[in-house]
Structures are given as C-alpha cells and as structure tokens.
Scaffold this active site. Sequence first.
Site: not given
Length: 756
Positions: A46, A92
């Site tokens: 990420h 998300h």
Amino acid sequence: MTTPFTAAEIASEGIKPEEYEEIVKRLGRHPNKAELGMFGVMWSEHCCYKNSRPLLKQFPTTGEKILVGPGENAGVVDLGDGLRLAFKIESHNHPSAVEPFQGAATGVGGILRDIFTMGARPIAILNSLRFGNLQDARNRRIFAGVVEGISHYGNSVGVPTVGGEIYFDNAYNGNPLVNAMALGLMETEEIVKSGAKGLGNPVLYVGSTTGRDGMGGASFASAELTDKSMDDRPAVQVGDPFLEKSLIEACLEAFKTGAVVAAQDMGAAGITCSTSEMAAKGGVGIELDLDKIPVRETGMVPYEYLLSESQERMLFVAASGREGELIEIFHRWGLQAVVAGRVIAEPIVRILFKGEIAAEIPAAALADNTPIYHRELLTEPPEYAQKAQLWQDSTIPIPESYNEILLKLLDSPSIASKRWVYRQYDHQVQNNTVILPGGADAAVIRVRPLGANPANSRRGVAATTDCNPRYVYLDPYNGAKLAVAEAARNLSCVGADPIAVTDNLNFGSPENSIGYWQLATACQGIAEACREMNTPVTGGNVSLYNETVDAAGSPQSIYPTPVIGMVGLVPDIGQICGQGWQKAGDLIYLLGFSLPTIGASEYLAVIHGLVTGKPPVIDFELERKVQAACRWGIRAGWVKSAHDCAEGGLATALAECCISGQLGAEIDLSWQHQGRFDAVLFGELASCIIVSVSSENRQDWEEYLKTQLGDYWQITGKVSEKSENLRIFDRDKQPAIDVSLETIQQVWSKAIERRL
C-alpha cells in the site's frame, strides 16, 4: 546477533523473512519493536508499491497541461486562465469490507486531504464502487453501509458528490472496492509540495488528536481478507467530517501566509509515513518528539503513536520564526497545533519518547530504498483466458423475445438506475454542479477563481471514473485500453477535452502468477492507451491482495479492476449536453458504429450466465475521430444529446437516452446486415456514440461527418413525436423491440431497491 523477534512476530507486521534480513542490513542492527512496525507499514504494498513500481514506470506522466505528476499528494493540471486543478483517486477497500460506514467515510476524508494539502479547495467527489451479489445479506449490508459512509462524510464536509460508477458481481463477494476520487481548485499561488527543507525549521503537527484507531491500516490494506479480518476492526479509522471542514479552512489560510514550507497528509502509516516521506523527498532528516503529540488516549507507546492512522491530521514544515503565526490560525479554527520536531541535516527519521530515542532509521530506507520485486511474467495467457479467446457465439441460442432481453438487462443492478445511491448525496452544495448525477456520461463542474461571480464564469471541468472489470478479466491488455478510451469518450460526450488520468489499480495477489500477469498486462494497456489519447497519468493508487479466503483456505481474487479517473476541460459550460433526447423530431445518429461482439458482454453474463469471449477491439484512430466529432458537434450547437454505447449494447443505450429525455424513439436497423441480430442489439463495442441532432442542422452536420468520419457514421432514426415507446426495427423492417417508456422506466428505476 540474536533476533529479538519470533518468526510469527515478524510475519504479523507483514514482513517476509528475507525482508527482515534487508532491514537488519540497512540499520546495521536489529530493529526494536517500534522500528519493526515502521518498516512493516512502509514496506507494505500500500505504501511502497514493491510489486507494482516497475510496472508504473511505463506510464506517460508529462504533457503540456501537467503541472504536478506522480510523487506528490495529488496531480495538478493547468486549465488555463490561471485556473489549476488538483485531482487524485485512492482506495479504501479492505476497511470498507470489515466496517463499511467508517471505511468508506474515511476513504472520502483521506482523498480530500490529498487535495487540500496541495493548496487546493475541494470542489467535487466521485466514486467507483464494486460490490458482490445483492442476493447475499452481507453484500447488501456492505453496499448500504458504504453508501451511507460516503454520503455522511461528503455531505457533512460540504463537498458535492457528483458522479462515479457502481458494478455488482459475484467476483466482489466479501471484498468490495471503494475508490474515492476528488477534485480541487488551487487557491494558493504556489503549489504546496511535501519535501521538507530548511535545516532547523520547525515541524508542526496540526489537526486532530492521535489515538489507537487505524493501527497498522497500511499493512491491513496489503493482506488478503479472511474470516478473521473482522478482528482487524482497530485497523479501520474513525473520521470526523466537521473537524475536516475546519482543517480545510485552516490549512488553506495557513498556506496563503507563505509560512508553510512543506505539508503532508497523515494518511496510510500516519506519523511514520509523513515524517519519512517528507524527509526523503527533501533529502534531509526529521526529528520528532512523541511527547509533544496531542493524544486522546492514555498509556500509548511509540509503536502505537507511529502506526496510528487517526484521521484529520497533517504534518507541516514551517519557516523558522513563523510557527506561532501558523499555530494561532489552527487554534482559531479549534484544532490542535504544536511544534513537535525539527528538520535536521542527517537524512534520518529520529523519534524521541520520554527523553530517549525510540526509533532512528534512514529516511530513504523507509520511503525510497524499499524492496522491489521484478516478478516473472507468464509467456502466454493463462488457461482461462485462452479458453475465452476461443469461445464462439454460435454456442448460444437466438432469443425468442428481444423485449424480454432488454427489460432483463435494464433490471441488472450494474445497468439499472443508481438513484437510490446518489439521492443520498448532496450533489449541489457549493452551487457549481452543472449536470446532476444520472443525466450525462460525465460530471461537469463550474470552475472559477475564489470570489468570482458564478454568472461570469464560463469555464468548467468534467470528470469520470470508468472500468469494465469483465473486459479486463478476460483480456487485461485490451480491457485496460478500453477503460481509458471509455473514460475519454464519456468526457467527450459532455463536450469536454480529455486532459489527464489518475488511476486506481485494484488487483489480487501479485505473488500469484495469474494475478501478476493480469496486473502487468493491464498496466501495458493503460500506458499505451494514455499515450494514444494524450492523457498522461498524474498519479493514483495501487490496491493489491484484493482476495478473500474461502472455507477451504483457497484465495479467491476479485476481477482485475484498473479504474480510470479522468478529467477534461470544458471551455464553455454553455456548450455541453447530457444523454437524454431533447426534442421530438430530432434525428438520431450512430458515430463510429461497427460490428458489436457478444463476447464479454453484459448480455452474455446476465442472460446466459457466461463470462467468456473476447471484449471489443479498439481502433484508436477511429476513437479519436469519433470523440472529436462529438465535441465539435456539441460546441457548434448541432448535437443536442450524446451517450456512449457501453454495457448492454445499443438497445440498452437507446433505452437510457429515452429515460433521461422522457421521450420515445423510432430506430431503423435495416441497414445493419452483418452478424446475429441479438449481437447488433445487445453486443458491445468500442468507439460508438449515440447523438441526437436537430433536423434543421442535418445538412451541416452530415457534411461535417463525411469529412471527419468517412463511412463510420449512420443516421438511424428519430426522437418520437407521438409515441412514448422505444421501437427498434430489424433487417426486415419489423419491430424487434417495442416497449413503452413507462415499462422501461419502471423496470430500470427500481431494480436496486427491489433487491435491498
């Protein structure tokens, strides 16, 4: 040296054994617990893109209008007349899977901070969402929670949610995709960058307090979802949109003073990410004292401070001597603001706690000199893709009722009305939304300098998010190219010139050979298409490991979903159009229409339960010409409506034009002699736009089409003057489809509500 951690403790931070050895080499010693956690989040996919960074290098990133490309909080493009637009998309996904409301809400908050951190005022939000089958109660809960979270945060912070896309498919059962895109108009003369500079300059912590929420969120986002993922709820942050509104105003006011040297949002990895990235980008170091950090929980230890992803927090480097000026601004807005550290010459991140050094790591080791994996690419497509390429439409029967097929497609949640969703969003706050959701292929927002009279502002920006994941699954290279082309086409359908791209690459595990093949070949497709469409990539987000583990312990990946967020310039908001018919008697044209394919179509999936075949093939020269013709026609005042022919094919697109315009249409397809007629009606193709033109402009329009498109256009009908039906006549000039507008709208408008 004896390793102070067990193999399980190292693995719990998302660190592989060989990566731990690299950490020891970089430090010249074993890390302590806090440092191990810092490496765990910063070396996660990420944050450091260790599997994707080599692939992203092939993207075009520069262009005439590009002011800021990849590497900053958001990209920035030049709109002319002194107007500059910041924009970006981020995911998300995993937080939304375990806590849909807060996961989606904080996704919106995070992307807004990326925008105003650059010195831009947020003016619009879009989202690209994927959910599992709504027949499943868990998927319904996730869907409803995500929509509520988006509406709560966006509505409360006062930024309109103006558009996006939503798909439903079994491939996303348990692993939804929640991609949020935001746009902002620059308010500061200088674009605020994130690289720290100025030895001795104070480092300010501003915004909200720090707690234990969001612990290790970056690592959580880089792992597969399992039945135990619900135990990771602390990795989901809790947002406060009202505090964020104050943070927007305080930051923009602070930036205008000229006292802010650099700024960074505390997003993924919180204090760890902001300190290390600011230091590494500036080629300096940062020393930060955790005792100065405002907290909302007691007994926190350095590991918790450093990995917390509490929301609405920022890190500034201030000009020496002007920190008091900035602190006063934030206090006036009811926010925290303290001097928590300083810029130092040694290029390290030094963390102090209770008078001692709690962590000390070279900044580059966290932010730049991270592991990079060059994985081996399959030499040929995997078996499932090869089988799909061989599929023939002769294996499915010709349907008995085209009316029934059309209504079933309009009832498909991926095609049906999304009004249940967007009616929950405030899409008109700020009074700049020119086209409301559902009325056009892209959103259009008026842009104007701060304080200008809206009536005197003619320039606008269009924005869209696009990706057909079924196309990408079956053929990642061509599917990704089609996603870029469709995004540009949707902008052209409202009269906008495509400018630039922000992408969100949602894929499964790159450690799986098929997963990496999907990722690598899709990136090739995006790179080629962006060059062809002259839409450079200004940044974005990579979200890998989007997989759920089934009862047997096997990972099940989502469809590869490289979402393309694209922005375009509207020179004059008086020269735009939507997708609905405008006037009875207007003529209907098909621009770029070629032989559609049933392969990879919504028709094949919904009606026949098959996900196979080849997606359409794109001709970029034709694509550019079709889009240019559409834009020219809109600006000349000839084209009254324009709509991309996409999922569900021609018949579905025509039905959508009827619904939006509340008018019927008479369509003659007797000129279409090739292929199966169900393919003509419901097959899918690239480069096709349906437009309506006033009859008095027919001669000028057709003369233009002859020079611009040659034979790649066709007049195919007119907007009904008396009937409120959609009638489509076949090769024998018999009605293949004859359905009332009332029936079409009833099916299309309530499809999602019926499933909730």
